[in-house]
Write a protein that holds these residues in place. Structure first.
Motif, short mmCIF file in Angstrom:
data_model
loop_
_atom_site.label_atom_id
_atom_site.label_comp_id
_atom_site.label_asym_id
_atom_site.label_seq_id
_atom_site.Cartn_x
_atom_site.Cartn_y
_atom_site.Cartn_z
N GLU A 242 -18.50 -17.43 -11.23
CA GLU A 242 -18.15 -18.51 -10.30
C GLU A 242 -18.27 -18.07 -8.84
N GLY A 243 -18.41 -16.78 -8.58
CA GLY A 243 -18.52 -16.29 -7.21
C GLY A 243 -17.25 -16.55 -6.43
N LEU A 244 -17.40 -16.78 -5.13
CA LEU A 244 -16.23 -17.06 -4.29
C LEU A 244 -15.56 -18.38 -4.65
N GLY A 245 -16.30 -19.26 -5.32
CA GLY A 245 -15.73 -20.54 -5.73
C GLY A 245 -14.63 -20.41 -6.75
N PHE A 323 -20.40 -22.42 6.41
CA PHE A 323 -20.46 -21.30 5.48
C PHE A 323 -21.87 -21.11 4.94
N GLN A 324 -22.51 -22.22 4.54
CA GLN A 324 -23.84 -22.13 3.96
C GLN A 324 -24.88 -21.66 4.97
N PRO A 337 -20.60 -24.85 -4.02
CA PRO A 337 -20.98 -25.60 -5.23
C PRO A 337 -21.84 -26.83 -4.96
N GLU A 338 -21.63 -27.48 -3.81
CA GLU A 338 -22.33 -28.74 -3.53
C GLU A 338 -23.72 -28.52 -2.93
N PHE A 339 -24.09 -27.28 -2.68
CA PHE A 339 -25.35 -27.01 -1.96
C PHE A 339 -26.56 -27.63 -2.65
N GLY A 340 -26.61 -27.56 -3.97
CA GLY A 340 -27.77 -28.06 -4.71
C GLY A 340 -27.97 -29.56 -4.60
N SER A 341 -26.93 -30.29 -4.20
CA SER A 341 -27.03 -31.76 -4.11
C SER A 341 -27.22 -32.25 -2.69
N TRP A 342 -27.41 -31.34 -1.75
CA TRP A 342 -27.55 -31.74 -0.35
C TRP A 342 -28.96 -32.26 0.00
N GLY A 343 -29.88 -32.08 -0.88
CA GLY A 343 -31.21 -32.66 -0.66
C GLY A 343 -32.25 -31.65 -0.20
N THR A 344 -33.51 -32.06 -0.27
CA THR A 344 -34.63 -31.16 0.03
C THR A 344 -34.77 -30.87 1.52
N ALA A 453 -35.04 -18.84 -8.08
CA ALA A 453 -35.94 -19.99 -7.99
C ALA A 453 -35.26 -21.26 -8.49
N GLY A 454 -34.15 -21.12 -9.21
CA GLY A 454 -33.44 -22.28 -9.71
C GLY A 454 -32.93 -23.19 -8.62
N VAL A 455 -32.79 -22.67 -7.40
CA VAL A 455 -32.31 -23.50 -6.30
C VAL A 455 -33.30 -24.61 -5.97
#
Length: 498
Positions: A242-245, A323-324, A337-344, A453-455
């Motif tokens: 889970e990392g820092l989360g 933070f990101q 956790p929400e980084f992947g949903s922020w868009g391209t 690469a999963g990001v």
């Protein structure tokens, strides 16, 4: 032994091989001392991996002792060639011996390719991992991963210069220049060993302060130690999946953001600040650009998140994007956790941050903001010269005129940087890796950020990379950490000729 040394000297007439091997032996003895940390950790927690670390410690210590004390160089001198070669060699040797515990683990031991990739990723502070989960790792293995990053953050050679005074007179400056990131390097103290000690003292002190702050929050001692190592080195290895989360703590996020930011600042400037020379810090063009980039990106990130309807809380448009941004520009590689949903669009901004990184002379990766400033000023001059060809235009940074040779070197660096990404990506596609995964993996490794690469949404972790690709990426991590020229120079015929 003397006959073999003579043969080496005749085969490499311009390289003082015996002195390199002797110093390498001393370095392996130092690595063996560091291995006592995970060994002791395993014994404290009663874990069976103590055997893996004991074997590794014994092998490393024995090999280092033989090389350090059985080889007697006829000349102790070191020149530029020896400095460059030793700098590259030490990272390979440390990774070779540092990977042994991962191969000897009692639970899910790694293959040679996977273990070397993991170790090189640690020492170069890339933070890329082939492990899909780290929940099975012993406390000793977890702290070894973090400790590798901490050792590599400030630099193995810099640590060596601090503890082996004889190198102050024998190639020390060449080794310092070859390892420390940046375009130019200034000695803070009259002797190079004094400079190394000053930088490591600051690094160590900041790590202790970070540990105390993390421990003052919800973290236990073990997690606080590991994250102090990985955050201060801007490496990014975690202690859990889970990392820092795992803690869901705003306090930890604030502390981590601040120290990742500090990790992205030139330690020369931190040294000036410690000695109350705040004017030199604020007037530094690179530092102010670093602050400006973070501020600009924060506004862009916050507005984008709000426009996409993802501003579900105040934290979502304040602390999380900051933070990101700091995590990416410092090449730490932690994700909210929400980084992947922020868009391209935000992902594209992140790629730019990863490419240039933070300040030269810091623990961060990337091409460095210093080179961005040089490139932009030079491009501006060339455009203006099209209109006024007789004008004499110069690149100025911190009030100083930058020599044309330095500007040319920066341009060559950036060209090689992009070329390595292209070549690495092409090689990985030839091994059957999907196009985006191939190029993104190469890019994230040369920038020492370690995002999988999963990001991008197209692939998984680095476990999908074939064995041959892992060796390629390990080499690219090393090239990125030592800033291209130190490693690439070894492949030129001129290096090996008088």
């Amino acid at each position: 032994m003397r006959r073999s040394v003579h043969n080496l000297r005749s085969y490499f007439p311009v390289i003082n091989i015996p002195v390199l091997l002797r110093i390498m032996g001393l370095l392996l003895v130092i690595e063996a001392a560091f291995l006592l940390v995970p060994l002791t950790t395993c014994l404290i927690y009663g874990e069976s991996d103590w055997k893996a670390f004991l074997i590794t410690f014994a092998v490393t210590l024995a090999t280092g002792s033989v090389m350090a004390f059985a080889i007697h160089p006829t000349s102790p001198s070191m020149g530029k060639r020896e400095g460059f070669l030793l700098t590259a060699m030490v990272w390979v040797f440390f990774s070779t011996f540092g990977m042994l515990p991962f191969m000897l683990m009692t639970d899910r031991p790694l293959s040679v390719s996977d273990a070397f990739f993991e170790a090189m990723s640690g020492f170069t502070t890339t933070g890329a991992s082939i492990m899909t989960s780290i929940s099975h790792l012993s406390h000793g293995a977890v702290i070894w991963r973090s400790l590798m990053q901490w050792i590599g953050g400030m630099g193995i050679i810099l640590f060596t210069l601090a503890v082996i005074p004889m190198l102050n007179h024998s190639g020390g400056m060449q080794m310092f220049n070859a390892e420390v990131t940046g375009i130019t390097h200034d000695k803070l103290r009259p002797r190079i060993s004094q400079t190394a000690k000053s930088l490591w003292l600051i690094y160590f002190t900041l790590t202790v302060i970070l540990f105390l702050l993390l421990y003052a929050g919800p973290m236990e001692e073990f997690d606080a130690v590991c994250y102090a190592f990985s955050i201060m080195s801007t490496g990014g290895f975690a202690t859990s999946d889970e990392g820092l989360g795992l803690w869901r703590s705003d306090y930890i996020e604030v502390v981590a953001t601040f120290f990742m930011f500090i990790g992205g600042v030139s330690f020369t400037l931190i040294y000036r600040a410690v000695h109350r020379d705040f004017k030199a810090v604020w007037q530094n063009d690179v530092f102010r650009t670093y602050l400006g980039i973070i501020a600009f990106c924060y506004v862009v990130f916050a507005v984008t998140i709000w426009l996409n309807g993802q501003a579900t809380s105040v934290k979502a448009v304040t602390l999380d994007p900051l933070f990101q941004i700091v995590s990416m520009i410092s090449s730490t590689g932690f994700e909210v956790p929400e980084f992947g949903s922020w868009g391209t669009f935000i992902l594209a901004m992140v790629i730019v941050l990863m490419f240039f990184g933070a300040c030269a002379g810091s623990t961060s990766g990337g091409a460095k903001i210093d080179r961005l400033i040089y490139m932009l000023q030079n491009c501006h001059n060339e455009i203006e010269r099209c209109i006024h060809p007789n004008n004499i235009l110069t690149v100025r940074v911190n009030g100083k005129v930058i020599p044309h040779e330095t500007v040319s070197k920066v341009i060559a660096f950036l060209c090689l940087y992009v070329l390595i990404i292209l070549v690495g990506g092409i090689i990985l596609t030839a091994m059957g890796l999907p196009l985006i995964d191939a190029f993104f993996s190469t890019f994230t490794c040369i920038s020492n950020t370690g995002l999988s690469a999963g990001v991008t949404g197209y692939g998984g972790t680095f476990s999908i990379i074939p064995d041959g690709g892992k060796w390629v990426l390990a080499m690219i991590m090393l090239i990125g950490r030592l800033e291209l020229f130190t490693v690439l120079l070894l492949f030129t015929p001129a290096f090996w000729k008088k």
